[in-house]
Design a protein around this motif. Structure first.
Motif, mmCIF file in Angstrom:
data_model
loop_
_atom_site.group_PDB
_atom_site.id
_atom_site.type_symbol
_atom_site.label_atom_id
_atom_site.label_comp_id
_atom_site.label_asym_id
_atom_site.label_seq_id
_atom_site.Cartn_x
_atom_site.Cartn_y
_atom_site.Cartn_z
ATOM 1 N N ASP A 1 0.817 -1.213 0.000
ATOM 2 C CA ASP A 1 0.000 0.000 0.000
ATOM 3 C C ASP A 1 0.853 1.265 0.000
ATOM 4 O O ASP A 1 0.493 2.270 -0.627
ATOM 5 N N LEU A 2 1.969 1.233 0.723
ATOM 6 C CA LEU A 2 2.787 2.437 0.869
ATOM 7 C C LEU A 2 3.962 2.488 -0.094
ATOM 8 O O LEU A 2 4.540 3.564 -0.295
ATOM 9 N N GLY A 3 4.322 1.349 -0.662
ATOM 10 C CA GLY A 3 5.497 1.324 -1.526
ATOM 11 C C GLY A 3 5.237 0.858 -2.941
ATOM 12 O O GLY A 3 5.445 1.600 -3.908
ATOM 13 N N LEU A 4 4.760 -0.375 -3.086
ATOM 14 C CA LEU A 4 4.656 -0.976 -4.416
ATOM 15 C C LEU A 4 3.596 -0.295 -5.276
ATOM 16 O O LEU A 4 3.875 0.113 -6.414
ATOM 17 N N TYR A 5 2.382 -0.147 -4.756
ATOM 18 C CA TYR A 5 1.301 0.435 -5.560
ATOM 19 C C TYR A 5 1.587 1.888 -5.950
ATOM 20 O O TYR A 5 1.391 2.262 -7.116
ATOM 21 N N ILE B 1 4.177 1.829 -8.765
ATOM 22 C CA ILE B 1 3.601 1.428 -10.047
ATOM 23 C C ILE B 1 2.781 2.568 -10.649
ATOM 24 O O ILE B 1 2.817 2.806 -11.859
ATOM 25 N N LYS B 2 2.080 3.296 -9.796
ATOM 26 C CA LYS B 2 1.272 4.420 -10.278
ATOM 27 C C LYS B 2 2.158 5.517 -10.842
ATOM 28 O O LYS B 2 1.827 6.150 -11.856
ATOM 29 N N LYS B 3 3.309 5.783 -10.189
ATOM 30 C CA LYS B 3 4.227 6.796 -10.695
ATOM 31 C C LYS B 3 4.829 6.411 -12.035
ATOM 32 O O LYS B 3 5.221 7.275 -12.823
ATOM 33 N N CYS B 4 4.909 5.106 -12.282
ATOM 34 C CA CYS B 4 5.436 4.631 -13.568
ATOM 35 C C CYS B 4 4.404 4.758 -14.688
ATOM 36 O O CYS B 4 4.685 4.364 -15.829
ATOM 37 N N GLY B 5 3.231 5.270 -14.367
ATOM 38 C CA GLY B 5 2.209 5.478 -15.374
ATOM 39 C C GLY B 5 1.384 4.253 -15.696
ATOM 40 O O GLY B 5 0.681 4.225 -16.705
#
Length: 741
Positions: A372-376, A379-383
């Motif tokens: 919730d705090l790192g992976l997602y 991934i969202k920042k990577c578009g």
């Protein structure tokens, strides 16, 4: 919303212009909210946690879920041992009842959802079924008291208690998660999404702690002269009482949407009328309708038809999901059985085969904040738009990969496991307890050099393979001892068995015993030991507080006794009036031992220990990768599925859809039982089968999800209700052709 409710709403909202339409009023009122009684008092603001958008009421719901899961998993952790050692059922019966209870716990959510949505509402359903839950724990604890009746009474009380527990835990399952989602305002979507993560976190925190605590209550605390199952069941019952108290304390803070009527019956009747009406109007002259459920418009309101459309779309998407649970739930069965054939000594800690399951809730507690705090966010920042469907598909792929790894581990275990004798095969070894070396030959056997070298006293020997000409064959042995040739009595050996020929005696008084050895390790990965008493007095050996064995004098042989893995240095033995001690050393995972007691002194017995079956060779650490990957798949799939089920459900059917989500778990367990009973595959091939099936299901699910665009139910209602009749067909086009949006 019913017409009378609309009238009250229209009358209460007197600040609107006189020509304002009802459709506009419907759009302004949340489907989950209660109808306001008056416009003059200001709306009561829900208390928030530390000034955030999280309602304070969810704290009570999360604590309730933690206590309830502690109660459920704590009771379940010792249930199989209770069946085996208290009710004295066989392993097959214990396993069958255990899985039947587990399946029932995932079928009863349908009943709880129907009660919540059709009759009592979520709040009262949780309270009433929690009382049933507590009563089940009480009866279950009474059934574990040895002083209460006999075996029949214990069995009856246990079955009644388990039924009530299944009714309680299953009935509240779909209600608690949906009730927690109801506490959020419609605009707080992100906070509600985080709530489901915290909710799942509380589930695994409760299960993790209970898996450590309740086995300790059972084994370390003694009552009525044995393991204290009554305490092990009673403490989870007390936690369930605490769960109920905490939930009721938050009553004044909850938003309590009222029940919407008999939703299940309305949905069933609506679907049936739509199908029957369509079949009656098959003429080409009758205009077609955009959706097959539109054929129910003659009898049922448009709001109900819209709700059923939303429900059926999600239920159709649920069809492939049971295969995921079929894999995930094998952690407690197939993977635990795999662990019984592995060595649990990690150096810093020794895992029992059933303790490795603790990795799952422990890793869940780590992965939820990590994702919730790192992976997602990363991934969202990577578009990358990681939708709910894509998350669930990724979870399926990871679970499939975990089972492929489990298959590779299983193949390696088979390579390191001692070979079992097959058809027309027998394994034989010679144990020399005599005072001099002995040369052994088999008379009439084609391979006379089976034991080419003389065997010295107390020499460690391994089994040699013999090929029989029939399933059951007779043999004579010729011994060369002190330059004398001795032919001993005839022995019979059967195929697929291991034997030890024990030779003992002095000078010309030579005797022998043919013993049948263990062929495979114990089913639960524990150690097995048996004794030969060469002394002239009976010996009583106390291996631990629950296991003791008596061995007769003059080469009496005991049966195998099953013990937990550990070091047994000062084993108490009684020989006549004397108390002596025996050092057995380490009894390792999966090993079987033969201990020949050869002499005694003032304080100790001397013994010769040899291995009938060597200990498990492969470390249990090799299961870590598959547990890490399958837990990651669970966090991605299960939490997303809980949130998806709530967000896609019409307000009147949220508990029903939560129950349908849990029903996929029950069907997954049935798939495992069917495959286990009908498949003739070896274990590694069965793992590959499940892995391949899930990949195929994942592909099907991805195709189905590609054509499914999640729509918030409240948005759909607003669209339907505010659309004029002359453009209603265009709105239907938007529903049926969402892929073009």
């Amino acid at each position: 919303m019913p017409e009378d409710g609309a009238a009250v709403e229209e009358q209460a909202m007197n600040t609107f212009p006189p020509k304002e339409s009802k459709e506009t009023l419907f759009a302004l009122v949340s489907p989950d909210g209660e109808v306001p009684r008056s416009s003059s008092p200001p709306k009561k603001t829900a208390l928030k946690i530390c000034g955030s958008n999280y309602p304070l009421s969810i704290a009570f719901i999360v604590v309730n879920e933690f206590c309830e899961r502690f109660s459920y998993y704590g009771m379940k952790a010792v249930l199989t041992l209770y069946f085996l050692y208290f009710l004295h059922w066989s392993e097959d019966t214990s396993t069958s009842v255990y899985h039947a209870f587990s399946s029932l716990c995932y079928f009863t959510p349908l009943l709880g959802a129907a009660m919540a949505d059709s009759w009592l509402g979520k709040f009262r359903t949780i309270v009433y079924l929690s009382l049933v839950y507590v009563l089940g724990h009480l009866i279950k604890s009474l059934g574990a008291l040895p002083v209460v009746g006999g075996h029949l009474v214990h069995t009856v009380l246990s079955m009644i208690g388990l039924f009530l527990i299944a009714l309680g835990t299953g009935g509240i399952k779909p209600c608690v998660a949906a009730f927690g989602g109801d506490q959020f305002e419609d605009e707080h979507v992100n906070e509600r999404s985080k709530f489901f993560s915290v909710f799942y976190l509380s589930i695994n925190a409760g299960s993790l702690i209970s898996m450590f605590v309740t086995p300790m209550l059972r084994g370390d605390v003694k009552c009525f002269g044995g393991d204290c199952y009554a305490l092990a069941f009673g403490v989870p019952g007390m936690l369930m009482i605490l769960a109920l108290v905490v939930f009721v304390l938050g009553s004044k803070m909850y938003k309590k949407p009222p029940p919407e009527g008999n939703i299940v019956a309305q949905v069933s009747k609506c679907i049936w009328f739509a199908i029957s009406n369509r079949l009656k109007n098959r003429s080409r002259e009758i205009p077609k309708r955009k959706h097959w459920l539109d054929w129910a418009e003659e009898k049922y309101p448009k709001q109900l038809i819209l709700d059923v459309k939303a429900l059926t779309r999600v239920l159709f998407l649920y069809i492939p999901l049971p295969m995921f649970w079929a894999l995930l739930d094998q952690q407690g069965s197939r993977w635990t059985l795999q662990a019984t054939r592995m060595n649990g000594n990690m150096g810093f800690f020794v895992f029992q085969p059933d303790q490795i399951q603790v990795l799952n809730p422990l890793l869940v507690l780590i992965f939820i904040p990590m994702f919730d705090l790192g992976l997602y966010p990363l991934i969202k920042k990577c578009g990358i738009n990681l939708t709910s469907i894509r998350k669930m598909a990724a979870g399926m792929i990871l679970a499939s990969l975990a089972f492929a790894i489990a298959a590779a581990v299983e193949i390696k275990i088979n390579e390191l496991t001692p070979h079992k004798p097959g058809g027309k095969e027998v394994y034989l070894r010679i144990l020399n307890l005599a005072d001099d070396e002995i040369k052994v030959e088999l008379m009439g056997y084609q391979n006379k050099s089976l034991f080419p070298e003389p065997i010295k006293p107390f020499q460690q020997t391994s089994h040699s393979k013999m090929i029989l000409t029939m399933e059951r064959q007779h043999f004579h042995f010729q011994l060369l001892y002190h330059n004398m040739s001795i032919i001993i009595n005839e022995h019979v050996m059967e195929e697929k068995n291991k034997y030890s020929l024990v030779i003992h005696g002095k000078q010309s008084r030579i005797s022998n015993i043919l013993m049948k050895d263990a062929v495979t390790s114990t089913a639960n990965g524990m150690a097995a030991v048996r004794f030969i008493n060469t002394l002239d007095k009976d010996i009583n050996i106390t291996l631990n507080r629950d296991v003791s064995v008596s061995v007769g004098q003059n080469y009496g042989i005991s049966s195998y006794k099953i013990l937990e893995r550990g070091k047994y240095h000062n084993v108490l033995c009684r020989m006549g009036d004397k108390e002596l001690f025996l050092d057995l050393g380490l009894l390792d995972f999966g090993a079987a031992y033969m201990v020949a007691i050869t002499n005694s002194s003032n304080q100790h017995l001397q013994a010769w220990k040899i291995e009938d079956i060597s200990p498990n060779q492969m470390s249990i650490a090799w299961q870590l990768p598959q547990y890490v990957i399958v837990t990651a798949s669970e966090v991605i799939f299960s939490i997303t599925g809980l949130e998806f089920s709530y967000s896609q459900a019409p307000p009147s059917m949220k508990s029903v859809l939560q129950a349908a989500w849990l029903l996929t778990v029950a069907i997954g367990n049935i798939i495992v039982l069917v495959v286990a009973q009908t498949s003739a595959l070896v274990q590694w091939a069965e793992f590959i089968l499940f892995s391949g099936l899930l990949l195929i299901i994942c592909l099907i699910f991805s195709i189905m999800g590609y054509y499914y665009i999640p729509v918030k139910p409240e948005d759909a209602y607003s669209l339907e209700d505010t659309t004029s009749s002359h453009i209603k067909g265009d709105a239907n086009d938007l529903v049926s052709k969402k892929t073009k949006l």
